[in-house]
Design a protein around this motif. Sequence first.
Motif, short mmCIF file in Angstrom:
data_model
loop_
_atom_site.label_atom_id
_atom_site.label_comp_id
_atom_site.label_asym_id
_atom_site.label_seq_id
_atom_site.Cartn_x
_atom_site.Cartn_y
_atom_site.Cartn_z
N ASP A 59 0.84 -1.28 -0.21
CA ASP A 59 0.00 0.07 0.18
C ASP A 59 0.95 1.35 0.16
O ASP A 59 0.39 2.49 0.22
CB ASP A 59 -1.08 -0.02 1.13
CG ASP A 59 -0.42 -0.03 2.54
OD1 ASP A 59 0.87 0.20 2.52
OD2 ASP A 59 -0.90 -0.07 3.55
N GLY A 60 2.09 1.11 -0.12
CA GLY A 60 3.06 2.15 -0.13
C GLY A 60 3.74 2.67 1.17
O GLY A 60 4.77 3.55 1.35
N GLN A 61 3.26 2.07 2.35
CA GLN A 61 3.84 2.58 3.58
C GLN A 61 5.18 1.89 3.62
O GLN A 61 5.35 0.72 3.23
CB GLN A 61 2.81 2.15 4.68
CG GLN A 61 3.30 2.26 6.09
CD GLN A 61 2.60 1.87 7.09
OE1 GLN A 61 1.77 0.79 7.14
NE2 GLN A 61 2.37 2.39 8.03
N VAL A 62 6.03 2.66 4.17
CA VAL A 62 7.43 2.28 4.52
C VAL A 62 7.76 2.56 6.10
O VAL A 62 7.52 3.51 6.81
CB VAL A 62 8.25 3.32 3.79
CG1 VAL A 62 9.90 2.92 3.93
CG2 VAL A 62 8.29 3.10 2.28
N LEU A 63 8.15 1.36 6.61
CA LEU A 63 8.33 1.33 7.97
C LEU A 63 9.87 1.11 7.97
O LEU A 63 10.20 0.14 7.48
CB LEU A 63 7.41 0.36 8.81
CG LEU A 63 5.88 0.74 8.90
CD1 LEU A 63 5.11 -0.41 9.57
CD2 LEU A 63 5.81 1.95 9.55
N THR A 64 10.46 1.32 9.11
CA THR A 64 11.65 1.03 9.48
C THR A 64 12.02 0.58 11.02
O THR A 64 11.02 0.91 11.77
CB THR A 64 12.78 2.08 9.63
OG1 THR A 64 12.58 3.15 10.32
CG2 THR A 64 12.96 2.39 7.88
N SER A 65 12.84 -0.40 11.15
CA SER A 65 12.86 -0.93 12.68
C SER A 65 14.44 -1.07 13.10
O SER A 65 15.35 -1.79 12.35
CB SER A 65 12.22 -2.11 12.85
OG SER A 65 12.47 -2.69 14.18
N ASP A 66 14.90 -0.24 14.08
CA ASP A 66 16.23 -0.18 14.43
C ASP A 66 16.50 -1.13 15.58
O ASP A 66 15.67 -1.35 16.27
CB ASP A 66 16.61 1.27 14.82
CG ASP A 66 16.78 2.06 13.89
OD1 ASP A 66 16.52 1.82 12.74
OD2 ASP A 66 17.15 3.32 14.22
N SER A 67 17.65 -1.96 15.49
CA SER A 67 17.98 -2.80 16.48
C SER A 67 19.26 -3.05 16.84
O SER A 67 20.17 -2.41 16.14
CB SER A 67 17.32 -4.25 16.11
OG SER A 67 17.37 -5.25 17.04
N MET A 68 19.50 -3.74 17.83
CA MET A 68 20.99 -4.14 18.54
C MET A 68 21.11 -5.54 19.01
O MET A 68 20.37 -5.79 19.64
CB MET A 68 21.16 -2.86 19.35
CG MET A 68 22.68 -2.86 19.97
SD MET A 68 23.15 -1.67 21.15
CE MET A 68 22.87 -0.21 20.43
N LEU A 69 22.46 -5.76 18.49
CA LEU A 69 22.96 -7.14 19.27
C LEU A 69 24.12 -6.80 19.96
O LEU A 69 24.92 -6.09 19.46
CB LEU A 69 22.97 -8.28 18.16
CG LEU A 69 21.82 -8.65 17.10
CD1 LEU A 69 22.09 -9.69 16.30
CD2 LEU A 69 20.65 -9.08 18.06
N ARG A 70 24.16 -7.47 20.95
CA ARG A 70 25.52 -7.44 21.70
C ARG A 70 26.31 -8.90 21.28
O ARG A 70 25.70 -9.99 21.71
CB ARG A 70 25.44 -7.46 23.15
CG ARG A 70 26.97 -7.33 23.86
CD ARG A 70 26.56 -7.33 25.42
NE ARG A 70 26.37 -5.96 25.77
CZ ARG A 70 27.22 -5.02 25.87
NH1 ARG A 70 28.61 -5.12 25.66
NH2 ARG A 70 26.98 -3.69 25.96
N PHE A 71 27.39 -8.73 20.52
CA PHE A 71 28.16 -10.06 20.28
C PHE A 71 29.22 -10.31 21.58
O PHE A 71 30.23 -9.68 21.82
CB PHE A 71 28.95 -9.76 19.24
CG PHE A 71 28.24 -10.05 17.80
CD1 PHE A 71 28.17 -11.05 17.22
CD2 PHE A 71 27.19 -9.02 17.54
CE1 PHE A 71 27.69 -11.23 16.23
CE2 PHE A 71 26.50 -9.09 16.37
CZ PHE A 71 26.77 -10.19 15.70
N ARG A 72 28.71 -11.36 22.39
CA ARG A 72 29.67 -11.71 23.68
C ARG A 72 30.36 -12.81 23.31
O ARG A 72 29.95 -13.86 22.73
CB ARG A 72 28.69 -11.97 24.73
CG ARG A 72 27.85 -10.72 25.43
CD ARG A 72 26.69 -11.66 26.42
NE ARG A 72 25.94 -10.50 26.75
CZ ARG A 72 24.72 -10.15 26.58
NH1 ARG A 72 24.24 -10.97 25.51
NH2 ARG A 72 24.14 -9.42 26.90
#
Length: 299
Positions: free
Chosen positions: A190-203
């Motif tokens: 439908d044309g909507q653009v969504l973004t999702s920011d994330s983070m991972l910790r590499f132990r």
Amino acid sequence: MNDEDFRRARLAALYDPLDPDRSDLRAYLDLVGELGARHVLDIGCGTGVFALLLAERGIDVVGVDPARASIDVAESKPGSDRVEWVCGTTTALPPLRVDLATMTANVAQEIAGLEAWQATLRGAFEALRPGGHLVFETRDPARRAWEAWNREASHSVTDVPGLGAVESWVDLLNVDGALVSFRWNYVFADGQVLTSDSMLRFRDRQEVERDLIAHGFAVEDVRDAPDRPGRELVFIASRPVAGSSRTDVDRGQAVSRSTDEHLDGGLARTGRPLGPSAGPWARRPPPGPAGRDSEPGNG
């Protein structure tokens, strides 16, 4: 958990269609049988895929996740009434004495903050019965998987029921020591653009082992993840039974000494599976596109 995918209803609804191959869960299901677990806590249960697989097998399951949108998806699925769902973290759990606590896929790495990670380990320890196990996996930071997280390697278009074609890809945002941040991009029909920011910790392995010991666990084994041998490690730890030798080790000393001095020979020093390669953690075929190193995965 820090990924907005799990907190916004429209993005939470994409989780299963965009990551349909959950062959990574087979080994966890086998391990449930190997350990004879009848009561399981699924930490970071997300949309409930693993919890529902367990419930189908007659296992008593508690699924906990801080994302309301993900819990809503889980509760909408057939058989969801057989699972006790908790919206929150391990600090919000009712009194439990489970046989096994799990953090599948990226769950452990998504708990990026130090205090949140420590609280999760404390909560898991308290939820386990003496002799119960905690099992989770984490990617080997030495493999630097994030170097392949870009549009060229991750771009796809998926036909999602009720939504039509959804275009998605991931962009690497920043690498700050052990913390790797990235952004998922979604373009809807439908044309909507969504973004999702994330983070991972590499132990790394030593850090994980130190953290487990510091929170009272005995590290019993460290194995290759069957779907990513050489790229991910699976940690199997237990809550010691009262009176066992490991409960007598001072936690401060356990953290300050080298890990090998405290595992009583029970840990494979090379990080490879103990004993024969057969069994629940034997090597399996590589996962589908959602499991490639070119994508961080959705946990």
